[in-house]
Design an enzyme around this catalytic site. Structure first.
Site, short mmCIF file in Angstrom:
data_model
loop_
_atom_site.label_atom_id
_atom_site.label_comp_id
_atom_site.label_asym_id
_atom_site.label_seq_id
_atom_site.Cartn_x
_atom_site.Cartn_y
_atom_site.Cartn_z
N CYS A 6 0.85 -1.18 0.00
CA CYS A 6 0.00 0.00 0.00
C CYS A 6 0.90 1.24 0.00
O CYS A 6 1.75 1.40 0.87
CB CYS A 6 -0.89 -0.03 1.23
SG CYS A 6 -2.34 1.00 1.08
N CYS A 7 0.69 2.10 -0.98
CA CYS A 7 1.57 3.26 -1.15
C CYS A 7 0.76 4.47 -1.58
O CYS A 7 -0.46 4.41 -1.64
CB CYS A 7 2.64 2.94 -2.18
SG CYS A 7 1.96 2.50 -3.78
N SER A 8 1.45 5.55 -1.91
CA SER A 8 0.72 6.76 -2.32
C SER A 8 0.41 6.75 -3.80
O SER A 8 -0.75 6.85 -4.19
CB SER A 8 1.49 8.02 -1.92
OG SER A 8 2.77 8.01 -2.49
N ILE A 38 -3.36 4.03 -1.33
CA ILE A 38 -4.08 3.98 -0.05
C ILE A 38 -5.58 4.09 -0.25
O ILE A 38 -6.35 3.57 0.55
CB ILE A 38 -3.56 5.05 0.94
CG1 ILE A 38 -3.67 6.45 0.36
CG2 ILE A 38 -2.15 4.74 1.39
CD1 ILE A 38 -3.30 7.55 1.35
#
Length: 103
Positions: A6-8, A38
């Protein structure tokens, strides 16, 4: 086993996914690894076993970890040094350990 990071935005994280997939193949581990933003967390959690949170979105980690535990899933925060150095093998090992902790 299904793992999601999960990242930006996903640019550097997609490179890490490739490194993790290479490590899994080298170790003979059957798993699926993907990266999502996210905003896709809830949907991704439902479809995966382990969530790894990228350092750039660690402000969401406690919330994500709580939601994962409620769903019977594992969630961990990726070490910033391992992330920056793209240590796919070490991060895969982290995911495996998290997965085992929920079984």
């Amino acid at each position: 086993m299904r793992i999601f990071l999960c990242c930006s935005a996903g640019m550097s994280t997609s490179m890490l996914v490739n490194k993790m997939q290479q490590a899994a193949q080298a170790k003979g581990i059957d798993c699926t690894i993907n990266a999502y933003s996210i905003s896709e967390f809830e949907e991704s959690l439902a479809q995966n076993d382990v969530c790894l949170v990228a350092p750039q979105v660690k402000f969401k980690f406690e919330h994500f970890k709580q939601r994962a535990e409620e769903a019977g899933k594992a969630c961990g925060l990726i070490d910033m040094m391992s992330y920056g150095m793209m240590k796919g093998d070490a991060i895969l090992d982290q995911a495996l350990e998290l997965y085992r902790s929920t079984r």
